[in-house]
Scaffold this motif. Structure first.
Motif, PDB file in Angstrom:
ATOM      1  N   ASP A 220       0.722  -1.579   0.215  1.00  0.00           N
ATOM      2  CA  ASP A 220      -0.048   0.043   0.383  1.00  0.00           C
ATOM      3  C   ASP A 220       0.807   1.122  -0.440  1.00  0.00           C
ATOM      4  O   ASP A 220       1.452   1.162   0.949  1.00  0.00           O
ATOM      5  CB  ASP A 220      -0.570  -0.477   1.383  1.00  0.00           C
ATOM      6  N   GLU A 221       0.890   2.260  -1.237  1.00  0.00           N
ATOM      7  CA  GLU A 221       2.382   3.075  -1.510  1.00  0.00           C
ATOM      8  C   GLU A 221       1.508   4.415   0.129  1.00  0.00           C
ATOM      9  O   GLU A 221       2.013   5.718  -0.460  1.00  0.00           O
ATOM     10  CB  GLU A 221       2.404   3.633  -2.628  1.00  0.00           C
ATOM     11  N   GLU A 222       0.445   4.253  -0.205  1.00  0.00           N
ATOM     12  CA  GLU A 222       0.072   5.582   0.995  1.00  0.00           C
ATOM     13  C   GLU A 222       0.794   4.899   2.151  1.00  0.00           C
ATOM     14  O   GLU A 222       0.037   5.848   2.944  1.00  0.00           O
ATOM     15  CB  GLU A 222      -1.591   5.454   1.308  1.00  0.00           C
ATOM     16  N   GLN A 223       1.065   4.001   2.732  1.00  0.00           N
ATOM     17  CA  GLN A 223       1.172   3.703   4.488  1.00  0.00           C
ATOM     18  C   GLN A 223       2.899   3.639   3.555  1.00  0.00           C
ATOM     19  O   GLN A 223       3.597   4.178   2.908  1.00  0.00           O
ATOM     20  CB  GLN A 223       1.763   1.648   4.519  1.00  0.00           C
ATOM     21  N   ARG A 224       3.270   3.954   5.471  1.00  0.00           N
ATOM     22  CA  ARG A 224       4.686   4.948   5.409  1.00  0.00           C
ATOM     23  C   ARG A 224       5.547   3.610   6.315  1.00  0.00           C
ATOM     24  O   ARG A 224       5.553   3.142   7.029  1.00  0.00           O
ATOM     25  CB  ARG A 224       5.338   5.759   6.475  1.00  0.00           C
TER      26      ARG A 224
ATOM     27  N   GLU B 250       5.167   1.647   9.767  1.00  0.00           N
ATOM     28  CA  GLU B 250       3.805   0.970   9.770  1.00  0.00           C
ATOM     29  C   GLU B 250       4.806  -0.465   9.254  1.00  0.00           C
ATOM     30  O   GLU B 250       4.595  -2.043   9.981  1.00  0.00           O
ATOM     31  CB  GLU B 250       3.211   0.946   9.027  1.00  0.00           C
TER      32      GLU B 250
END
Length: 101
Positions: A78-82, A85
């Motif tokens: 998920d490219e929205e996660q950093r 996480e």
């Protein structure tokens, strides 16, 4: 002491291709209290997908092999996660091994 140094350097040099591809970083976690084990982590964001990943490696220095249950490899698709996480997930899986050693 020399074989230990060669082992550690080999581990980090083995990551060189990953450094060129996606800018991976590595960091030593440390040695066990008895000096028999060495742990380190490698992390970054995949080039192209943008997915964060975090890997934890624990070496049995006498056996010159990974400790059972490692390496732990986490890829958060998920490219929205950093990165935090990915680290949280990796350390949750690796912590029992690290605590035991």
């Amino acid at each position: 002491m020399r074989p230990l140094l060669v082992l550690i350097l080999s581990a980090f040099l083995g990551m060189a291709p990953a450094l060129a591809a996606d800018g991976a970083q590595s960091r030593a976690i440390g040695y066990s209290a008895d000096g028999k084990y060495f742990a380190f982590e490698q992390f970054g964001v995949q080039d192209g997908s943008g997915f964060p990943y975090w890997d934890v490696f624990v070496l049995d220095l006498a056996a010159n092999d990974w400790v059972k249950g490692t390496p732990v490899r986490i890829l958060v698709e998920d490219e929205e996660q950093r990165l935090p996480e990915a680290r949280r997930q990796a350390m949750a899986k690796a912590e029992p091994v690290i605590e035991r050693l």
